[in-house]
Design an enzyme around this catalytic site. Structure first.
Site, mmCIF file in Angstrom:
data_model
loop_
_atom_site.group_PDB
_atom_site.id
_atom_site.type_symbol
_atom_site.label_atom_id
_atom_site.label_comp_id
_atom_site.label_asym_id
_atom_site.label_seq_id
_atom_site.Cartn_x
_atom_site.Cartn_y
_atom_site.Cartn_z
ATOM 1 N N SER A 111 -9.699 -5.364 -7.220
ATOM 2 C CA SER A 111 -9.236 -3.983 -7.429
ATOM 3 C C SER A 111 -9.357 -3.498 -8.863
ATOM 4 C CB SER A 111 -7.782 -3.855 -6.973
ATOM 5 O OG SER A 111 -7.693 -4.033 -5.573
ATOM 6 N N CYS A 154 -4.589 1.266 -3.091
ATOM 7 C CA CYS A 154 -4.968 1.507 -1.698
ATOM 8 C C CYS A 154 -6.467 1.277 -1.522
ATOM 9 C CB CYS A 154 -4.598 2.933 -1.301
ATOM 10 S SG CYS A 154 -5.234 3.406 0.316
#
Length: 648
Positions: free
Chosen positions: A327, A383
């Site tokens: 991420s 997310c």
């Protein structure tokens, strides 16, 4: 016919002049010959007598002093120390076995060293000195010197030996030296004669190897007189060589040592980069090793303990290791979408916990989903589905181009071993390397730093510094050579929209400072030093459908090798970026729990240039941090590299 008296007188006069001229020339010639003979027989008698006695003048190389290496504050990290050694010259020693037997009665000789020396004597020129015993004591040196008449060809010498005062703290940066091997010579087209001296040491890895020519210097020579049995009688003349260049690094030794202790025995790496000029302030890999073990030749047992360690202490993970960035890559995808005008900071995407793409389900890390997400909240809570959606519209070409602009997929020109390029995948790359076409699922995986994407901690630090500064910063690790500052290239603008960069920075700030941010637990309380960051967790295995049906295994329940990598990148202070930090903990699990706390501690240590006040930490952490600071402080080395337990 009688000659006139005047003619006779004239003839006699000419004869007398010629006789005088001829006689003068002969006398002059004899005088010059006599002077020359006197010069040869008297002035240079000793030299020609030695030349006549079986060439008893030897010319020997004088190894130069190797350049030393210092940190940015002048603390030595690679030094030369005086050492005593005993050498032998084969052509002067005669019977080698007898010579070694006589020597062993005076000095305790290691059998492995003797066997190595004998092998080297057989392979090298007979006039080259070979080290029999290195780093001997003064008493042993004295015994050999006193008995030198009975030890032809054997000489006690004072030399310089390499030492690394900070042991393993900079082992992966500085590297180490070791004896020249046949393999080393095979890589050099015209090797310096110095390299043919048995046991001569050269850089093997790290800066020691990459800057070998500068650090080595140039050899000097000396002419020595030896007698019939090979004993050196005197030195006739000497021409000193040139010492190697001294290097000063950009590394801060105190910060480097702190990070090494903070990482402990974790299999991990950390890089700290100056956001203003690209200087690398710390480049750490853990666990580390003691480079002093390699200087004279590491033992088999010590080498095996390093190579068989599953945490790979010999690997410079900070520059050699490449990992899926997870991420931490999401800023790349988000910025590419902003620059392409495909999304605004306010546009939202609904996350139900997964996305169906080409008959395959791509999951979000939060199985219940995040609901409606915009750019800031998607980065803040990491997310996955948000980035899947914008990547499908964006395409891999734009993602790859932004990745390259931020420094991923680039092999930086640093004098360290094995600096990795990483992998910034494209359609053409997959076709040429994998022999397969790019598919839409590859783009989805790449959008969150998985799939084919690979980056080193160094590259992630560069990426973060560029996001913080908006400049095309290049990492630098050599600050000066012989006191002459090395130029810092002017950093051009990345050419990115400043408003778009502000959106990314603001989202990174919320990761660390908003209660719903994934790194809120590792925030900095001190307003002047608040940081902006991003957590990352990269999978090292695929989760099967059966595993998902049972419930995904927790990392701590899996074998260490199968756990996810934990990552964290950040810059600080948020309002005036000075440093960028990248941390990876191999198989550490989640970035928020394993990597973020380490990066926060490193950031504060760098900004405060020492232990920060406890008030900079959240209240819940202060007791633990106080104990941690005390433990590390007790283990920190002083300027001579000694730790508290080693100090007298």
């Amino acid at each position: 016919m009688r000659r006139a008296p005047t003619d006779v007188a004239e003839t006699q006069k000419r004869f007398t002049r010629r006789a005088l001229l001829l006689g003068g020339a002969q006398i002059g010639f004899m005088a010059l010959l006599g002077l020359r003979m006197r010069h040869l027989q008297v002035d240079q008698a000793d030299q020609y007598r030695l030349l006549a006695e079986e060439n008893r003048i030897n010319i020997r190389l004088i190894p130069p002093a190797r350049g030393e290496i210092y940190d940015r504050n002048g603390v030595p990290v690679a030094r030369n120390v005086q050492s005593y050694r005993i050498t032998i010259v084969r052509e002067d020693a005669g019977d080698i076995d007898s010579a070694l037997t006589r020597l062993s009665s005076l000095v305790e000789l290691d059998e492995d060293d003797v066997n190595r020396a004998v092998t080297e004597m057989k392979r090298s020129a007979p006039f080259l000195p070979v080290t029999i015993a290195d780093r001997v004591s003064w008493d042993e040196m004295s015994r050999v010197a006193v008995n030198s008449p009975a030890l032809p060809g054997i000489t006690p010498e004072v030399g310089l030996s390499r030492t690394y005062p900070l042991a393993g703290d900079l082992a992966h940066v500085v590297g180490y030296v070791g004896p020249v091997s046949d393999y080393d010579l095979s890589k050099i087209e015209n090797p310096d004669q110095l390299l043919r001296i048995p046991r001569f040491q050269i850089g093997k890895v790290g800066i020691e190897a990459k800057r070998e020519t500068e650090l080595r210097g140039k050899a000097g020579t000396k002419r020595v007189e030896v007698n019939a049995v090979g004993r050196v009688m005197r030195e006739l003349d000497r021409r000193e060589g040139e010492a190697g260049d001294d290097l000063q690094l950009t590394i801060d030794q105190r910060l480097q040592s702190y990070i090494q202790l903070r990482l402990g025995e974790e299999s991990a790496a950390a890089v700290v980069m100056d956001c203003r000029n690209g200087d690398l302030l710390a480049v750490n890999s853990s666990p580390t090793f003691d480079p002093n073990l390699f200087v004279s030749g590491i033992s088999v047992a010590d080498y095996r303990s390093l190579t068989e360690n599953k945490y790979r202490p010999l690997a410079a993970k900070s520059v050699q290791g490449t990992y899926p960035p997870g991420s931490t890559f999401k800023m790349v995808t988000a910025l590419a979408a902003l620059e392409a005008g495909l999304v605004s900071a306010e546009d939202t995407v609904y996350c139900p916990g997964h996305l169906e793409v080409a008959n395959r389900r791509f999951h979000c890390w939060k199985r219940a989903g995040h609901g409606h997400m915009n750019l800031q909240t998607a980065l803040r809570e990491s997310c996955d589905v948000y980035f899947y959606e914008i990547a499908l519209e964006l395409g891999i070409d734009k993602i790859s181009a932004m990745s390259s602009k931020l420094g991923l997929g680039e092999r930086f020109d640093l004098p360290m071993s094995g600096v990795a390029r990483g992998l910034n995948p494209t359609k053409d790359w997959k076709q040429s390397v994998r022999g397969a076409s790019w598919v839409i699922g590859d783009t989805v995986n790449a959008s969150i730093g998985q799939g084919f994407v690979l980056a080193s901690p160094l590259q992630l630090a560069v990426m973060t510094a560029r996001l913080a500064s908006g400049l095309e910063l290049m990492p630098r690790i050599v600050k000066s050579v012989n006191g002459v500052e090395q130029g810092i290239a002017d950093s051009a603008s990345l050419g990115l929209n400043e408003n778009n960069l502000r959106h990314i920075r603001r989202a990174m700030f919320s990761v660390s400072n908003n209660r719903r941010g994934t790194a809120y637990g590792s925030r900095v309380i001190e307003d002047a030093y608040r940081m902006a960051g991003k957590t990352g967790t990269s999978q090292v295995r695929n989760i099967s459908a059966a595993e998902r049906a049972k419930g995904v295994f927790r990392n701590k329940d899996l074998p260490w090798e199968r756990r996810d990598h934990a990552l964290f990148v950040n810059f600080a202070p948020y309002d005036d970026p000075k440093i960028a930090v990248a941390v990876i903990v191999e198989h550490g699990g989640g970035g928020s729990t394993a990597a973020a706390p380490v990066a926060r501690d490193i950031t504060l240590q760098a900004l405060y240039e020492g232990d920060p006040p406890l008030s900079a930490y959240p209240t819940k952490d202060r007791t633990r941090i106080e104990a941690q600071q005390k433990r590390i402080r007790e283990m920190m080395p002083d300027r001579q590299g000694k730790r508290s337990g080693d100090r007298a």
